[in-house]
Design an enzyme around this catalytic site. Structure first.
Site, PDB file in Angstrom:
ATOM      1  N   GLN A 230     -44.582  37.756 -27.303  1.00  0.00           N
ATOM      2  CA  GLN A 230     -45.892  38.286 -26.961  1.00  0.00           C
ATOM      3  C   GLN A 230     -46.068  38.181 -25.453  1.00  0.00           C
ATOM      4  OE1 GLN A 230     -49.318  36.621 -29.010  1.00  0.00           O
ATOM      5  NE2 GLN A 230     -50.674  37.250 -27.343  1.00  0.00           N
TER       6      GLN A 230
ATOM      7  N   ASP B 187     -43.813  33.888 -34.253  1.00  0.00           N
ATOM      8  CA  ASP B 187     -44.923  33.665 -33.335  1.00  0.00           C
ATOM      9  C   ASP B 187     -44.422  33.985 -31.941  1.00  0.00           C
ATOM     10  OD1 ASP B 187     -46.843  32.730 -31.600  1.00  0.00           O
ATOM     11  OD2 ASP B 187     -46.967  30.713 -32.457  1.00  0.00           O
TER      12      ASP B 187
ATOM     13  N   CYS C 151     -51.934  39.125 -30.197  1.00  0.00           N
ATOM     14  CA  CYS C 151     -51.254  38.429 -31.287  1.00  0.00           C
ATOM     15  C   CYS C 151     -51.487  39.103 -32.639  1.00  0.00           C
ATOM     16  CB  CYS C 151     -51.662  36.965 -31.343  1.00  0.00           C
ATOM     17  SG  CYS C 151     -53.440  36.680 -31.522  1.00  0.00           S
TER      18      CYS C 151
ATOM     19  N   HIS D  67     -55.281  32.471 -33.065  1.00  0.00           N
ATOM     20  CA  HIS D  67     -53.946  33.031 -32.889  1.00  0.00           C
ATOM     21  C   HIS D  67     -53.366  33.457 -34.241  1.00  0.00           C
ATOM     22  CE1 HIS D  67     -50.247  33.844 -30.825  1.00  0.00           C
ATOM     23  NE2 HIS D  67     -49.557  33.013 -31.593  1.00  0.00           N
TER      24      HIS D  67
END
Length: 229
Positions: free
Chosen positions: A85, A178, A91, A163
């Site tokens: 990211q 992630d 996100c 998140h």
């Protein structure tokens, strides 16, 4: 170089489903709320991905360090699609990308998703993130859907306190994607049939028990649309 910043997407299954379908997810699939981790039989199976939205707290920052350390030596499957990211507040979009692109063949995904997958499949995770930054079609779609939902659109220059991360099954491994972490996270064993249950157990043990007083978690699943009776 200044990090690009987008207004965040709302944790809203209707918004995320519409967003994903306009990018190439077939209408037979949906992103749906998981209202309780103890009532998983209500969610259509199989589940193709689990999307978790959690509050950013000191307790979860401790978990991030543990996850990165325990995953450092794990050899992740080559079939895993993982991207970093590189855009602030993106996100939610990255979470949807991880959910869909790790199931691109199974779901028969077309459109923008397929085009972006083919464009970036040979890239490293960082380059994939930077490629997303410049994708005009995605920028327009993200902007359009960030204005939808029940909450007011947030200033993209502000940082959200929540998140999104995504759990997928690859080679019977439960993997958390992630884009803010150095690597994906190995979370144990699973299967396509038990992904929802295994991801839910991991979330309970690693997130909810770590911060039991915090109620600001939400869970969604990528599943097929139930057939009408």
């Amino acid at each position: 170089m200044t990090q690009p910043s987008w207004p965040p997407l709302e944790s809203n299954p209707n918004v995320l489903t519409t967003f994903a379908r306009e990018l190439g997810l077939p209408k037979e699939y949906q992103i749906t709320d998981v209202f309780s981790l103890d009532l998983l039989m209500m969610i259509p199976h199989p589940c193709h991905a689990v999307i978790l939205l959690y509050p950013i707290t000191e307790k979860n920052k401790e978990l991030k360090k543990i996850q990165q350390e325990t995953s450092r030596e794990f050899v992740f499957p080559k079939s895993l699609y993982y991207m970093k990211q590189t855009i602030r507040n993106a996100c939610g979009t990255i979470g949807v990308l991880h959910a869909v692109l790790n199931n691109i063949e199974e779901l028969g995904v077309k459109g923008w998703f397929k085009k972006f997958y083919e464009q970036t499949i040979e890239m490293d995770p960082e380059t994939r993130g930077h490629t997303l930054e410049k994708d005009k079609e995605m920028i327009e779609k993200h902007e359009e859907h960030s204005e939808k939902g029940q909450t007011d659109q947030m200033d993209p220059e502000e940082s959200t306190e929540y998140h999104f991360v995504t759990f997928v099954c690859k080679n019977n491994n439960l993997i958390q994607c992630d884009g803010r972490k150095e690597t994906p996270v190995f979370c144990g064993e699973t299967s396509p049939e038990t992904l929802l249950e295994d991801a839910s157990l991991y979330i309970k043990e690693q997130y909810l028990k770590r911060d039991p007083e915090n109620l600001m978690f939400s869970f969604m699943a990528l599943t097929h649309v139930p057939e009408e009776d």
